[in-house]
Design a protein around this motif. Structure first.
Motif, PDB file in Angstrom:
ATOM      1  N   GLU A  97      -3.023  27.082  -2.942  1.00  0.00           N
ATOM      2  CA  GLU A  97      -2.705  25.914  -2.122  1.00  0.00           C
ATOM      3  C   GLU A  97      -1.765  24.954  -2.842  1.00  0.00           C
ATOM      4  N   GLY A  98      -0.825  24.416  -2.109  1.00  0.00           N
ATOM      5  CA  GLY A  98       0.044  23.379  -2.625  1.00  0.00           C
ATOM      6  C   GLY A  98      -0.136  22.126  -1.804  1.00  0.00           C
ATOM      7  N   PRO A  99       0.381  20.984  -2.256  1.00  0.00           N
ATOM      8  CA  PRO A  99       0.243  19.748  -1.482  1.00  0.00           C
ATOM      9  C   PRO A  99       1.055  19.829  -0.195  1.00  0.00           C
ATOM     10  N   PHE A 100       0.538  19.233   0.876  1.00  0.00           N
ATOM     11  CA  PHE A 100       1.317  19.205   2.112  1.00  0.00           C
ATOM     12  C   PHE A 100       2.242  17.992   2.154  1.00  0.00           C
ATOM     13  N   PHE A 101       2.040  17.059   1.188  1.00  0.00           N
ATOM     14  CA  PHE A 101       2.936  15.914   1.093  1.00  0.00           C
ATOM     15  C   PHE A 101       2.821  15.328  -0.304  1.00  0.00           C
ATOM     16  N   SER A 102       3.920  14.882  -0.866  1.00  0.00           N
ATOM     17  CA  SER A 102       3.898  14.218  -2.172  1.00  0.00           C
ATOM     18  C   SER A 102       4.892  13.061  -2.147  1.00  0.00           C
ATOM     19  N   GLU A 103       4.622  12.066  -2.982  1.00  0.00           N
ATOM     20  CA  GLU A 103       5.456  10.869  -2.984  1.00  0.00           C
ATOM     21  C   GLU A 103       5.427  10.215  -4.358  1.00  0.00           C
ATOM     22  N   SER A 104       6.573   9.722  -4.787  1.00  0.00           N
ATOM     23  CA  SER A 104       6.666   8.963  -6.030  1.00  0.00           C
ATOM     24  C   SER A 104       6.293   7.506  -5.768  1.00  0.00           C
ATOM     25  N   PRO A 105       5.858   6.774  -6.792  1.00  0.00           N
ATOM     26  CA  PRO A 105       5.449   5.376  -6.580  1.00  0.00           C
ATOM     27  C   PRO A 105       6.609   4.498  -6.109  1.00  0.00           C
ATOM     28  N   LEU A 106       6.288   3.599  -5.220  1.00  0.00           N
ATOM     29  CA  LEU A 106       7.248   2.560  -4.854  1.00  0.00           C
ATOM     30  C   LEU A 106       7.383   1.579  -6.011  1.00  0.00           C
ATOM     31  N   VAL A 107       6.254   1.264  -6.638  1.00  0.00           N
ATOM     32  CA  VAL A 107       6.239   0.428  -7.839  1.00  0.00           C
ATOM     33  C   VAL A 107       5.062   0.903  -8.696  1.00  0.00           C
ATOM     34  N   TRP A 108       5.284   0.928 -10.008  1.00  0.00           N
ATOM     35  CA  TRP A 108       4.282   1.455 -10.938  1.00  0.00           C
ATOM     36  C   TRP A 108       4.209   0.505 -12.118  1.00  0.00           C
ATOM     37  N   ALA A 109       3.065  -0.116 -12.327  1.00  0.00           N
ATOM     38  CA  ALA A 109       2.884  -1.077 -13.410  1.00  0.00           C
ATOM     39  C   ALA A 109       1.909  -0.513 -14.439  1.00  0.00           C
ATOM     40  N   LYS A 110       2.295  -0.623 -15.718  1.00  0.00           N
ATOM     41  CA  LYS A 110       1.459  -0.120 -16.804  1.00  0.00           C
ATOM     42  C   LYS A 110       1.248  -1.233 -17.839  1.00  0.00           C
ATOM     43  N   PRO A 111       0.131  -1.154 -18.596  1.00  0.00           N
ATOM     44  CA  PRO A 111      -0.104  -2.160 -19.637  1.00  0.00           C
ATOM     45  C   PRO A 111       1.001  -2.208 -20.686  1.00  0.00           C
ATOM     46  N   SER A 112       1.712  -1.093 -20.867  1.00  0.00           N
ATOM     47  CA  SER A 112       2.802  -1.069 -21.838  1.00  0.00           C
ATOM     48  C   SER A 112       3.997  -1.919 -21.412  1.00  0.00           C
ATOM     49  N   GLN A 113       4.038  -2.288 -20.124  1.00  0.00           N
ATOM     50  CA  GLN A 113       5.052  -3.215 -19.640  1.00  0.00           C
ATOM     51  C   GLN A 113       4.516  -4.638 -19.801  1.00  0.00           C
ATOM     52  N   GLU A 114       5.261  -5.478 -20.428  1.00  0.00           N
ATOM     53  CA  GLU A 114       4.829  -6.855 -20.699  1.00  0.00           C
ATOM     54  C   GLU A 114       3.444  -6.865 -21.367  1.00  0.00           C
ATOM     55  N   PRO A 115       3.303  -6.180 -22.513  1.00  0.00           N
ATOM     56  CA  PRO A 115       1.980  -6.058 -23.149  1.00  0.00           C
ATOM     57  C   PRO A 115       1.374  -7.388 -23.569  1.00  0.00           C
ATOM     58  N   GLU A 116       2.219  -8.391 -23.903  1.00  0.00           N
ATOM     59  CA  GLU A 116       1.669  -9.684 -24.306  1.00  0.00           C
ATOM     60  C   GLU A 116       0.983 -10.371 -23.128  1.00  0.00           C
ATOM     61  N   PHE A 117       1.513 -10.190 -21.932  1.00  0.00           N
ATOM     62  CA  PHE A 117       0.862 -10.742 -20.744  1.00  0.00           C
ATOM     63  C   PHE A 117      -0.456 -10.016 -20.472  1.00  0.00           C
ATOM     64  N   PHE A 118      -0.432  -8.701 -20.650  1.00  0.00           N
ATOM     65  CA  PHE A 118      -1.652  -7.915 -20.417  1.00  0.00           C
ATOM     66  C   PHE A 118      -2.761  -8.362 -21.373  1.00  0.00           C
ATOM     67  N   ALA A 119      -2.412  -8.572 -22.644  1.00  0.00           N
ATOM     68  CA  ALA A 119      -3.404  -9.019 -23.627  1.00  0.00           C
ATOM     69  C   ALA A 119      -3.951 -10.400 -23.269  1.00  0.00           C
ATOM     70  N   LEU A 120      -3.068 -11.303 -22.834  1.00  0.00           N
ATOM     71  CA  LEU A 120      -3.494 -12.642 -22.452  1.00  0.00           C
ATOM     72  C   LEU A 120      -4.464 -12.594 -21.270  1.00  0.00           C
ATOM     73  N   LEU A 121      -4.134 -11.797 -20.263  1.00  0.00           N
ATOM     74  CA  LEU A 121      -4.966 -11.726 -19.066  1.00  0.00           C
ATOM     75  C   LEU A 121      -6.311 -11.071 -19.357  1.00  0.00           C
ATOM     76  N   ARG A 122      -6.306 -10.048 -20.202  1.00  0.00           N
ATOM     77  CA  ARG A 122      -7.569  -9.425 -20.598  1.00  0.00           C
ATOM     78  C   ARG A 122      -8.450 -10.424 -21.346  1.00  0.00           C
ATOM     79  N   SER A 123      -7.833 -11.243 -22.190  1.00  0.00           N
ATOM     80  CA  SER A 123      -8.581 -12.253 -22.928  1.00  0.00           C
ATOM     81  C   SER A 123      -9.188 -13.283 -21.978  1.00  0.00           C
ATOM     82  N   MET A 124      -8.403 -13.723 -21.000  1.00  0.00           N
ATOM     83  CA  MET A 124      -8.914 -14.674 -20.013  1.00  0.00           C
ATOM     84  C   MET A 124     -10.035 -14.054 -19.195  1.00  0.00           C
ATOM     85  N   GLU A 125      -9.919 -12.768 -18.890  1.00  0.00           N
ATOM     86  CA  GLU A 125     -10.960 -12.081 -18.126  1.00  0.00           C
ATOM     87  C   GLU A 125     -12.252 -11.996 -18.929  1.00  0.00           C
TER      88      GLU A 125
END
Length: 316
Positions: A97-125
């Motif tokens: 079986e293969g997929p009947f539909f596949s799609e790439s992300p419209l937008v994809w956000a990772k912790p490695s993007q703007e890591p200083e913001f991610f660290a700040l938000l995790r700390s606040m959480e």
């Protein structure tokens, strides 16, 4: 100049989305009047729950999507995806079986993007300063800083929490707190708390987790985000951790005009009691599931219902 051009791009995006919504409402009213005018009846105030109606917005990209599928509005669930008439999907053996539909992300956000913001938000959480998920706030910031105007416009068509709901108020409060903690940088100066709130809600209501562990990425898909939830889904999805591509597979034979559904819950969560399933769906996505497992009723079938236009806004 950077601040002005970025803010102007957002303003143009919001204006375009506003104009689209007005066009949808106008088309809905005219269609209802035309449908009822010949018999002299007044337009119905509310379309009966479950009625399938056509989607006048036509915002779904049909280049790869519309040949086999159609996006229609239901009064109960908003926009949903159905197989077109005459189309059938029959899953083969799992190995072949293969997929009947596949799609790439419209937008994809990772912790490695703007890591200083991610660290700040995790700390606040961790300190209990945030009510919203830090990942959603971080992904919202990444989206605001990196998305093109076309991406922003497509994202503006996605579902978010309605005003005055708990989710909306939580995101509003958290966005204001976060902006007060961000460093004073020119590239951030144009971001308002309302922008960050809406971006946070976009990920809270539409994103899929693409990685396991602490470094979880969050992706929003243009067309896969249209698939509704069911506790007995007709389809399942897998996400490639390297590319972020979402692949859809059939759990069983899919018949012409049938609605295609996936599960927003993990496989083990689908074995929970109805009360527990409903509680999580309501808490995270703001709706009570009415699938056949939760509320046994005849299934929707796009081929057996007459179409009209419904002016009500799509919801989760």
């Amino acid at each position: 100049a950077i601040q002005k051009s970025t803010a102007a791009a957002w303003a143009e995006t919001l204006l375009r989305a506003s104009k689209l919504n007005e066009e949808v409402k106008t088309a809905a009213v005219m269609s209802t009047v035309n449908a009822c005018g010949s018999c002299g009846q007044a337009p119905p105030a509310v379309v009966p729950a479950g009625t399938v109606v056509s989607d006048p917005a036509k915002e779904v990209d049909t280049r790869d999507f519309g040949g086999r599928f159609q996006c229609l509005r239901t009064d109960a669930k908003g926009r949903c995806v159905f197989l077109r008439e005459g189309m059938t999907i029959i899953p083969r053996s799992r190995r072949a079986e293969g997929p009947f539909f596949s799609e790439s992300p419209l937008v994809w956000a990772k912790p490695s993007q703007e890591p200083e913001f991610f660290a700040l938000l995790r700390s606040m959480e961790r300190d209990g300063q945030l009510q919203s998920d830090a990942r959603h706030l971080h992904a919202g910031l990444v989206m605001l800083l990196t998305c093109s105007q076309e991406q922003r416009f497509r994202l503006s068509q996605k579902v978010v929490a309605a005003k005055k709901t708990e989710a909306h108020m939580r995101a509003s409060a958290d966005a204001a707190k976060v902006l007060c903690r961000l460093p004073e940088q020119a590239r951030l100066a144009w971001i308002t708390s309302a922008m960050l709130r809406d971006a946070t809600l976009l990920f809270a209501f539409n994103a899929y987790i693409t990685d396991a562990g602490e470094n979880q990425g969050l992706a929003i898909y243009d067309r896969c985000s249209l698939f509704a939830h069911s506790c007995i889904p007709s389809c399942r999805f897998e996400i490639d951790r390297d590319t972020g591509d979402m692949e859809l597979y059939a759990n069983r034979k899919l018949n012409p005009s049938e609605e295609l559904t996936i599960s927003y819950l993990a496989e083990k969560e689908l074995r929970w009691s109805k009360q527990d399933r409903q509680a999580k769906l309501l808490r995270l996505w703001g709706f009570r599931c009415q699938c056949p497992k939760c509320e046994p009723t005849p299934p929707f079938n796009a081929g057996s219902l007459s179409f009209s236009v419904n002016a009500r806004r799509s919801g989760v």
